[in-house]
Design a protein around this motif. Structure first.
Motif, PDB file in Angstrom:
ATOM      1  N   GLN A   1     -11.124  -0.681  -0.912  1.00 24.21           N
ATOM      2  CA  GLN A   1     -10.686  -1.086  -1.923  1.00 24.21           C
ATOM      3  C   GLN A   1     -11.277  -2.325  -2.895  1.00 24.21           C
ATOM      4  OE1 GLN A   1      -6.845  -2.258  -0.297  1.00 24.21           O
ATOM      5  NE2 GLN A   1      -6.676  -3.743  -2.038  1.00 24.21           N
TER       6      GLN A   1
ATOM      7  N   MET B   1       0.904  -1.216   0.061  1.00 24.62           N
ATOM      8  CA  MET B   1      -0.066  -0.067  -0.140  1.00 24.62           C
ATOM      9  C   MET B   1       0.947   1.038  -0.010  1.00 24.62           C
ATOM     10  SD  MET B   1      -2.738   1.086   2.769  1.00 24.62           S
ATOM     11  CE  MET B   1      -1.775   1.759   4.029  1.00 24.62           C
TER      12      MET B   1
ATOM     13  N   SER C   1      -1.127  -2.663  -4.437  1.00 27.31           N
ATOM     14  CA  SER C   1      -0.543  -3.642  -5.524  1.00 27.31           C
ATOM     15  C   SER C   1      -0.347  -5.036  -4.940  1.00 27.31           C
ATOM     16  CB  SER C   1       0.715  -2.922  -6.065  1.00 27.31           C
ATOM     17  OG  SER C   1       0.447  -1.550  -6.409  1.00 27.31           O
TER      18      SER C   1
ATOM     19  N   SER D   1       0.562   5.592   0.222  1.00 34.26           N
ATOM     20  CA  SER D   1      -0.554   6.679   0.385  1.00 34.26           C
ATOM     21  C   SER D   1       0.231   7.997   0.860  1.00 34.26           C
ATOM     22  CB  SER D   1      -1.296   6.403   1.680  1.00 34.26           C
ATOM     23  OG  SER D   1      -0.294   6.129   2.860  1.00 34.26           O
TER      24      SER D   1
ATOM     25  N   GLY E   1      -3.962   6.839  -2.217  1.00 36.63           N
ATOM     26  CA  GLY E   1      -3.178   5.635  -2.249  1.00 36.63           C
ATOM     27  C   GLY E   1      -3.628   4.597  -3.074  1.00 36.63           C
ATOM     28  N   THR E   2      -2.575   3.543  -3.294  1.00 45.97           N
ATOM     29  CA  THR E   2      -2.820   2.444  -4.012  1.00 45.97           C
ATOM     30  C   THR E   2      -2.319   1.344  -3.544  1.00 45.97           C
ATOM     31  OG1 THR E   2      -0.832   2.580  -5.282  1.00 45.97           O
ATOM     32  CG2 THR E   2      -2.614   3.704  -6.333  1.00 45.97           C
TER      33      THR E   2
ATOM     34  N   TRP F   1      -9.931   2.475   4.865  1.00 50.10           N
ATOM     35  CA  TRP F   1     -10.185   2.461   3.576  1.00 50.10           C
ATOM     36  C   TRP F   1     -10.931   1.434   2.860  1.00 50.10           C
ATOM     37  CZ3 TRP F   1      -5.482   0.373   5.359  1.00 50.10           C
ATOM     38  CH2 TRP F   1      -5.029  -0.496   4.856  1.00 50.10           C
TER      39      TRP F   1
ATOM     40  N   GLU G   1      -2.364  -6.674 -10.094  1.00 48.16           N
ATOM     41  CA  GLU G   1      -3.055  -5.546 -10.419  1.00 48.16           C
ATOM     42  C   GLU G   1      -2.783  -4.384  -9.352  1.00 48.16           C
ATOM     43  OE1 GLU G   1      -7.290  -5.915  -9.900  1.00 48.16           O
ATOM     44  OE2 GLU G   1      -6.867  -7.287  -8.216  1.00 48.16           O
ATOM     45  N   THR G   2      -2.973  -3.235  -9.685  1.00 50.33           N
ATOM     46  CA  THR G   2      -2.862  -2.056  -8.832  1.00 50.33           C
ATOM     47  C   THR G   2      -4.044  -1.205  -8.802  1.00 50.33           C
ATOM     48  OG1 THR G   2      -0.333  -1.940  -9.233  1.00 50.33           O
ATOM     49  CG2 THR G   2      -1.573   0.146  -8.253  1.00 50.33           C
ATOM     50  N   VAL G   3      -4.667  -1.053  -7.357  1.00 54.17           N
ATOM     51  CA  VAL G   3      -6.034  -0.512  -7.199  1.00 54.17           C
ATOM     52  C   VAL G   3      -6.021   0.605  -6.516  1.00 54.17           C
ATOM     53  CG1 VAL G   3      -7.194  -2.846  -7.808  1.00 54.17           C
ATOM     54  CG2 VAL G   3      -6.549  -2.033  -5.518  1.00 54.17           C
ATOM     55  N   PRO G   4      -6.802   1.596  -6.850  1.00 52.87           N
ATOM     56  CA  PRO G   4      -6.849   2.886  -6.062  1.00 52.87           C
ATOM     57  C   PRO G   4      -7.445   2.679  -4.488  1.00 52.87           C
ATOM     58  CG  PRO G   4      -8.556   3.166  -7.720  1.00 52.87           C
ATOM     59  CD  PRO G   4      -7.731   1.726  -7.912  1.00 52.87           C
ATOM     60  N   LEU G   5      -7.215   3.261  -3.576  1.00 49.44           N
ATOM     61  CA  LEU G   5      -7.791   3.221  -2.279  1.00 49.44           C
ATOM     62  C   LEU G   5      -8.878   4.204  -2.047  1.00 49.44           C
ATOM     63  CD1 LEU G   5      -4.595   2.624   0.090  1.00 49.44           C
ATOM     64  CD2 LEU G   5      -6.035   1.152  -1.335  1.00 49.44           C
TER      65      LEU G   5
END
Length: 82
Positions: A37, A1, A15, A3, A12-13, A35, A19-23
């Motif tokens: 996700q 993570m 990973s 941030s 933040g994200t 958070w 995949e990489t995902v937004p928080l």
């Protein structure tokens, strides 16, 4: 993570190798951080996290809908550790 803070807004994200995902709804309240996700691999899930940061360590839990909560632990890493 990760941030970083931009102009007082925390973002933040998260990973994984796939995949990489937004928080989303990322809130820092003292040592407590929460958070949301969504992930798509290995299955589609919407996760809610609630952790406490103490120095370099975070501990808490995540929850996916009605599933039982899962314990979460982590350590801080620098951006150079990627």
């Amino acid at each position: 993570m990760s941030s970083p803070t931009w102009g007082g807004v925390v973002a933040g994200t998260a990973s994984t190798p796939s995949e990489t995902v937004p928080l989303a709804a990322l809130v820092c309240d003292g040592p407590r951080v929460t958070w949301r996700q969504s992930v798509t691999r290995p299955i589609r899930l919407h996760l809610d996290f609630d952790v406490v940061v103490a120095g370099e360590i975070l501990t808490g839990h995540s929850r996916a809908g009605r599933l039982p909560r899962t314990n979460v632990t982590g350590t801080r890493r620098t951006s150079r550790e990627g």
